[in-house]
Design an enzyme around this catalytic site. Structure first.
Site, PDB file in Angstrom:
ATOM      1  N   ARG A  24     107.055  43.512  48.692  1.00  0.00           N
ATOM      2  CA  ARG A  24     108.085  42.587  48.178  1.00  0.00           C
ATOM      3  C   ARG A  24     107.533  41.184  47.929  1.00  0.00           C
ATOM      4  O   ARG A  24     108.219  40.181  48.147  1.00  0.00           O
ATOM      5  CB  ARG A  24     109.273  42.476  49.150  1.00  0.00           C
ATOM      6  CG  ARG A  24     110.080  43.743  49.289  1.00  0.00           C
ATOM      7  CD  ARG A  24     111.282  43.761  48.373  1.00  0.00           C
ATOM      8  NE  ARG A  24     111.937  45.046  48.444  1.00  0.00           N
ATOM      9  CZ  ARG A  24     113.100  45.267  49.026  1.00  0.00           C
ATOM     10  NH1 ARG A  24     113.747  44.275  49.578  1.00  0.00           N
ATOM     11  NH2 ARG A  24     113.610  46.470  49.024  1.00  0.00           N
ATOM     12  N   ARG A  41     113.220  37.101  46.417  1.00  0.00           N
ATOM     13  CA  ARG A  41     114.115  35.942  46.540  1.00  0.00           C
ATOM     14  C   ARG A  41     113.542  34.751  47.296  1.00  0.00           C
ATOM     15  O   ARG A  41     114.074  33.658  47.228  1.00  0.00           O
ATOM     16  CB  ARG A  41     115.436  36.372  47.190  1.00  0.00           C
ATOM     17  CG  ARG A  41     116.385  36.999  46.193  1.00  0.00           C
ATOM     18  CD  ARG A  41     117.618  37.525  46.886  1.00  0.00           C
ATOM     19  NE  ARG A  41     117.273  38.637  47.767  1.00  0.00           N
ATOM     20  CZ  ARG A  41     118.123  39.225  48.595  1.00  0.00           C
ATOM     21  NH1 ARG A  41     119.360  38.791  48.692  1.00  0.00           N
ATOM     22  NH2 ARG A  41     117.735  40.234  49.348  1.00  0.00           N
ATOM     23  N   ARG A  83     115.648  35.767  37.810  1.00  0.00           N
ATOM     24  CA  ARG A  83     116.727  36.718  38.097  1.00  0.00           C
ATOM     25  C   ARG A  83     118.050  36.198  37.540  1.00  0.00           C
ATOM     26  O   ARG A  83     118.838  36.953  36.971  1.00  0.00           O
ATOM     27  CB  ARG A  83     116.829  36.924  39.604  1.00  0.00           C
ATOM     28  CG  ARG A  83     117.809  37.982  40.031  1.00  0.00           C
ATOM     29  CD  ARG A  83     117.798  38.029  41.553  1.00  0.00           C
ATOM     30  NE  ARG A  83     118.654  39.040  42.124  1.00  0.00           N
ATOM     31  CZ  ARG A  83     119.966  38.925  42.249  1.00  0.00           C
ATOM     32  NH1 ARG A  83     120.583  37.857  41.788  1.00  0.00           N
ATOM     33  NH2 ARG A  83     120.664  39.891  42.836  1.00  0.00           N
ATOM     34  N   ASP A 116     112.636  49.005  41.329  1.00  0.00           N
ATOM     35  CA  ASP A 116     113.210  49.412  42.603  1.00  0.00           C
ATOM     36  C   ASP A 116     113.129  50.928  42.700  1.00  0.00           C
ATOM     37  O   ASP A 116     113.105  51.611  41.675  1.00  0.00           O
ATOM     38  CB  ASP A 116     114.664  48.961  42.728  1.00  0.00           C
ATOM     39  CG  ASP A 116     115.138  49.059  44.166  1.00  0.00           C
ATOM     40  OD1 ASP A 116     114.877  48.128  44.935  1.00  0.00           O
ATOM     41  OD2 ASP A 116     115.732  50.099  44.538  1.00  0.00           O
ATOM     42  N   TYR A 169     119.630  57.701  49.917  1.00  0.00           N
ATOM     43  CA  TYR A 169     120.526  56.779  49.206  1.00  0.00           C
ATOM     44  C   TYR A 169     121.458  57.545  48.273  1.00  0.00           C
ATOM     45  O   TYR A 169     122.627  57.192  48.100  1.00  0.00           O
ATOM     46  CB  TYR A 169     119.711  55.747  48.410  1.00  0.00           C
ATOM     47  CG  TYR A 169     119.047  54.724  49.297  1.00  0.00           C
ATOM     48  CD1 TYR A 169     119.752  53.609  49.755  1.00  0.00           C
ATOM     49  CD2 TYR A 169     117.732  54.875  49.703  1.00  0.00           C
ATOM     50  CE1 TYR A 169     119.142  52.667  50.586  1.00  0.00           C
ATOM     51  CE2 TYR A 169     117.115  53.944  50.526  1.00  0.00           C
ATOM     52  CZ  TYR A 169     117.815  52.852  50.966  1.00  0.00           C
ATOM     53  OH  TYR A 169     117.234  51.931  51.790  1.00  0.00           O
TER      54      TYR A 169
HETATM   55  O1  1CP Z   1     107.336  44.863  46.496  1.00  0.00           O
HETATM   56  C1  1CP Z   1     107.631  44.344  45.406  1.00  0.00           C
HETATM   57  O2  1CP Z   1     107.498  43.138  45.160  1.00  0.00           O
HETATM   58  C2  1CP Z   1     108.063  45.249  44.263  1.00  0.00           C
HETATM   59  C3  1CP Z   1     109.454  45.451  44.086  1.00  0.00           C
HETATM   60  C4  1CP Z   1     110.295  46.316  45.005  1.00  0.00           C
HETATM   61  C5  1CP Z   1     109.964  47.493  45.713  1.00  0.00           C
HETATM   62  C6  1CP Z   1     108.610  48.154  45.868  1.00  0.00           C
HETATM   63  C7  1CP Z   1     111.665  46.082  45.216  1.00  0.00           C
HETATM   64  C8  1CP Z   1     112.407  44.959  44.667  1.00  0.00           C
HETATM   65  N1  1CP Z   1     112.179  47.132  45.947  1.00  0.00           N
HETATM   66  C9  1CP Z   1     111.168  47.992  46.289  1.00  0.00           C
HETATM   67  C10 1CP Z   1     111.263  49.233  47.051  1.00  0.00           C
HETATM   68  C11 1CP Z   1     112.515  49.568  47.762  1.00  0.00           C
HETATM   69  N2  1CP Z   1     113.822  49.385  47.361  1.00  0.00           N
HETATM   70  C12 1CP Z   1     112.547  50.269  48.996  1.00  0.00           C
HETATM   71  C13 1CP Z   1     111.322  50.757  49.722  1.00  0.00           C
HETATM   72  C14 1CP Z   1     110.630  49.721  50.484  1.00  0.00           C
HETATM   73  C15 1CP Z   1     111.413  49.051  51.591  1.00  0.00           C
HETATM   74  O3  1CP Z   1     111.728  49.718  52.576  1.00  0.00           O
HETATM   75  O4  1CP Z   1     111.669  47.839  51.454  1.00  0.00           O
HETATM   76  C16 1CP Z   1     113.894  50.448  49.347  1.00  0.00           C
HETATM   77  C17 1CP Z   1     114.441  51.130  50.585  1.00  0.00           C
HETATM   78  C18 1CP Z   1     114.691  49.897  48.312  1.00  0.00           C
HETATM   79  C19 1CP Z   1     116.163  49.889  48.228  1.00  0.00           C
HETATM   80  C20 1CP Z   1     116.714  48.538  48.149  1.00  0.00           C
HETATM   81  N3  1CP Z   1     116.564  47.753  47.048  1.00  0.00           N
HETATM   82  C21 1CP Z   1     117.408  47.802  49.124  1.00  0.00           C
HETATM   83  C22 1CP Z   1     117.711  48.275  50.557  1.00  0.00           C
HETATM   84  C23 1CP Z   1     119.068  48.813  50.654  1.00  0.00           C
HETATM   85  C24 1CP Z   1     119.464  49.238  52.063  1.00  0.00           C
HETATM   86  O5  1CP Z   1     120.433  48.662  52.562  1.00  0.00           O
HETATM   87  O6  1CP Z   1     118.847  50.129  52.657  1.00  0.00           O
HETATM   88  C25 1CP Z   1     117.731  46.558  48.577  1.00  0.00           C
HETATM   89  C26 1CP Z   1     118.533  45.448  49.203  1.00  0.00           C
HETATM   90  C27 1CP Z   1     117.157  46.517  47.255  1.00  0.00           C
HETATM   91  C28 1CP Z   1     117.170  45.387  46.280  1.00  0.00           C
HETATM   92  C29 1CP Z   1     115.859  44.794  45.964  1.00  0.00           C
HETATM   93  N4  1CP Z   1     114.744  45.510  45.534  1.00  0.00           N
HETATM   94  C30 1CP Z   1     113.724  44.634  45.237  1.00  0.00           C
HETATM   95  C31 1CP Z   1     114.208  43.300  45.491  1.00  0.00           C
HETATM   96  C32 1CP Z   1     113.426  42.035  45.253  1.00  0.00           C
HETATM   97  C33 1CP Z   1     115.533  43.423  45.940  1.00  0.00           C
HETATM   98  C34 1CP Z   1     116.477  42.282  46.273  1.00  0.00           C
HETATM   99  C35 1CP Z   1     117.391  42.136  45.097  1.00  0.00           C
HETATM  100  C36 1CP Z   1     117.722  40.752  44.702  1.00  0.00           C
HETATM  101  O7  1CP Z   1     116.986  40.089  43.952  1.00  0.00           O
HETATM  102  O8  1CP Z   1     118.804  40.360  45.112  1.00  0.00           O
END
Ligand code: 1CP
Length: 356
Positions: free
Chosen positions: A35, A39, A48, A85, A161
């Site tokens: 990540r 943010r 964004r 994502d 999910y």
């Molecule tokens: O790492 C990076 O910079 C690349 C982008 C990336 C990756 C590899 C994002 C952007 N998400 C992911 C993978 C991802 N997404 C995973 C696997 C890794 C981990 O465990 O973190 C998972 C479980 C998700 C699902 C997801 N996407 C969630 C979790 C939901 C939950 O409650 O379990 C959330 C909140 C997101 C949104 C998200 N994805 C990425 C970002 C930057 C964000 C935040 C969104 C925003 O800008 O508000």
């Protein structure tokens, strides 16, 4: 540090990030952070806002490429990771996805085998085309010494999910479906395996140098289920990719797998193992020694929020522990939004100073 003062082995490969996968214990170790676009960076928040929503950002090749490159410009990480994502895959299969502000993802849940008719795997390639276009654009603009990591969610984690319809703490609905109807749940996993193989292959064809498979919820399964839903699908994806793209390394991130991590590495054939925050030092430095695998990890993302000497001390400990091994410095999980960007700069500087 100019490139010519780095150790000579690293200098033999154009991309330092890839050196450990070629058998070189390059030092200082390559570094990137899960990540790393997100943010905590003001430039990410601005892009964004321009995109309108998180999902629109994921499907906008110009803006998604831009946010991928932002942390590279700021910190010079050894690898960029495609901005997208893991949940774009269910979206592409036809399961409607939304991200609610401050709450996370929402999908129309798939709870039983009859619901699988709502999925249309034939649509996935066209729906994911903008993400592939993002990879092409990143490749064009990325410095040639920086590697590009493509990724997908592992079938088990993506399925949790899809079945819950949102994030959950125990993944109970997916686990129950898998117990009650192994064959039906297996059909969902098979769809995800096939879609993930094609999706990752296309990321490689568009310019990804390495792939990571995120299995965030691998730790919620007991051993037989871990083998059936985590190891077996990952092995099938790994094997299919090896047949199509033999030189592209794959990193597995089976978060929460604990001691089963070595079993996972031995059975899946991944080239790198992402270690989570809870992985103890002896496991990082010794458990994988006999496996032909690169270790990646595992600084606590909250130390990056705390900063200061606690951060420095832990970074030094990890570096001392892993010196001489094929290692990639990373966090044990993703950067959190509260992270002060200057702490990331402090971390990168400290990692790059060792052996200088
Ligand atoms: O790492 C990076 O910079 C690349 C982008 C990336 C990756 C590899 C994002 C952007 N998400 C992911 C993978 C991802 N997404 C995973 C696997 C890794 C981990 O465990 O973190 C998972 C479980 C998700 C699902 C997801 N996407 C969630 C979790 C939901 C939950 O409650 O379990 C959330 C909140 C997101 C949104 C998200 N994805 C990425 C970002 C930057 C964000 C935040 C969104 C925003 O800008 O508000």
């Amino acid at each position: 540090m100019p490139a010519d003062t780095r150790n000579t082995k690293a200098a033999t490969t154009e991309k330092r990030f890839l050196a450990p996968f070629r058998g070189e214990a390059t030092w200082p170790p390559p570094i990137w952070l899960m990540r790393q676009a997100g943010r905590y960076l003001p430039e990410y928040r601005a892009t964004r806002a321009k995109a309108g929503s998180f999902l629109k950002l994921c499907y906008n090749p110009e803006l998604a490429a831009e946010v991928t490159l932002q942390p590279i410009r700021r910190y010079g990480f050894d690898a960029a990771i495609l901005f997208s994502d893991i949940l774009v895959v269910p979206d592409a299969l036809g399961q409607k996805l939304e991200f609610l502000e401050g709450e996370g993802p929402r999908l129309e849940p798939i709870r039983e085998v009859a619901d699988l008719t709502r999925l249309d795997p034939g649509m996935a390639e066209a729906k994911l085309a903008p993400v592939i276009e993002t990879v092409t654009r990143i490749r064009q603009d990325l410095p040639k010494e920086t590697a590009l990591i493509g990724f997908c969610g592992a079938p088990w984690t993506v399925a949790t999910y899809m079945v819950e319809g949102q994030g959950s703490s125990d993944q109970a609905k997916a686990r129950l479906w898998a117990y009650r109807d192994e064959e039906g749940f297996g059909q969902l996993i098979d769809i995800l395996i096939d879609t993930s193989i094609d999706y990752l292959s296309r990321q490689v064809e568009a310019g990804a140098d390495c792939l990571q498979i995120f299995d965030t919820w691998a730790g919620s399964l007991p051993d037989d289920e871990f083998e059936r839903w985590v190891i077996d699908p990952t092995r099938r994806i790994r094997e299919a990719l090896r047949a199509r793209h033999p030189n592209i390394p794959v990193i597995g991130f089976p978060r929460g797998a604990g001691p089963s991590g070595t079993w996972y590495v031995a059975e899946t054939g991944v080239d790198g193992i992402g270690c989570d925050t809870a992985t103890p030092p002896f496991m990082m430095s010794e458990a994988y020694e006999d496996e032909d695998v690169v270790v990646q990890g595992n600084l606590d993302p909250l130390l990056l929020v705390a900063g200061g000497e606690r951060l420095d001390d832990r970074v030094d400990e990890i570096l001392e522990l892993m010196e001489g091994q094929r290692f990639i410095f990373n966090l044990g999980h993703g950067i959190v939004p509260e992270t002060p960007p200057e702490n990331v700069a402090r971390l990168v500087e400290r990692v790059r100073k060792v052996g200088a």
